[in-house]
Design a protein around this motif. Structure first.
Motif, mmCIF file in Angstrom:
data_model
loop_
_atom_site.group_PDB
_atom_site.id
_atom_site.type_symbol
_atom_site.label_atom_id
_atom_site.label_comp_id
_atom_site.label_asym_id
_atom_site.label_seq_id
_atom_site.Cartn_x
_atom_site.Cartn_y
_atom_site.Cartn_z
ATOM 1 N N ASP A 18 0.835 -1.203 0.000
ATOM 2 C CA ASP A 18 0.000 0.000 0.000
ATOM 3 C C ASP A 18 0.867 1.248 0.000
ATOM 4 O O ASP A 18 0.593 2.218 -0.726
ATOM 5 C CB ASP A 18 -0.915 0.034 1.229
ATOM 6 N N ILE A 22 1.137 4.277 -2.883
ATOM 7 C CA ILE A 22 0.956 5.698 -2.593
ATOM 8 C C ILE A 22 2.169 6.494 -3.071
ATOM 9 O O ILE A 22 2.028 7.571 -3.649
ATOM 10 C CB ILE A 22 0.679 5.926 -1.093
ATOM 11 N N ASP A 25 1.948 6.979 -6.723
ATOM 12 C CA ASP A 25 0.946 7.995 -7.054
ATOM 13 C C ASP A 25 1.469 9.405 -6.788
ATOM 14 O O ASP A 25 1.317 10.295 -7.631
ATOM 15 C CB ASP A 25 -0.330 7.778 -6.232
ATOM 16 N N ASP A 95 -1.155 15.096 1.882
ATOM 17 C CA ASP A 95 -0.518 13.868 1.401
ATOM 18 C C ASP A 95 0.599 13.437 2.343
ATOM 19 O O ASP A 95 0.783 12.249 2.605
ATOM 20 C CB ASP A 95 0.035 14.056 -0.015
ATOM 21 N N ARG A 98 -0.903 11.687 5.411
ATOM 22 C CA ARG A 98 -1.337 10.327 5.067
ATOM 23 C C ARG A 98 -0.126 9.413 4.893
ATOM 24 O O ARG A 98 -0.108 8.282 5.379
ATOM 25 C CB ARG A 98 -2.150 10.396 3.771
ATOM 26 N N LEU A 99 0.900 9.916 4.235
ATOM 27 C CA LEU A 99 2.119 9.154 4.002
ATOM 28 C C LEU A 99 2.850 8.859 5.314
ATOM 29 O O LEU A 99 3.274 7.718 5.547
ATOM 30 C CB LEU A 99 3.020 9.939 3.052
#
Length: 127
Positions: A18, A22, A25, A95, A98-99
């Protein structure tokens, strides 16, 4: 404890995959000048984490722990590279949050996997 039949059953591997997704992306939007620089390094270290978890799981020897330690090294590289990407404003605040959460989770789970192994590299089972 569920029976592990493949590295694909390992939550550490699943979460690391996962994380790599990410990273791929997020690096799509990096400046073109970073294609072979920081974006490449981020992708390389992100892919190294699940790859080493998978490779180590096939060894069933102390090599398992060795590959998990390599995965944790790549994890530290990725964390550092993400910090730099954030400082360079290649990754937005949302981001980055989240990362960071997923990076921390992958680290905790992988450290736990290392602790669950005995000196021969076999998973310890609870009786």
């Amino acid at each position: 404890m569920p029976h592990i039949t493949s590295f694909r059953d390992l939550i550490a591997w699943q979460k690391a995959m996962d994380l790599a997704d990410i990273v791929y992306d997020l690096t799509e939007d990096f400046p073109s000048r970073e294609r072979f620089g920081l974006a490449y390094q981020l992708r390389k270290s992100a892919v190294s984490i699940p790859s080493n978890i998978a490779e180590g799981s096939r060894r069933k020897t102390p090599g398992y722990v060795h590959h998990l330690i390599i995965a944790l090294g790549s994890h530290a590289e990725l964390d550092t590279q993400c910090e730099l990407a954030s400082r360079r404003r290649f990754i937005s605040g949302d981001d980055r949050t989240r990362l960071e959460a997923l990076i921390a989770e992958v680290g905790r789970i992988t450290h736990g996997l290392v602790r669950s192994l005995d000196p021969t590299g076999e998973l310890l089972t609870k009786s």
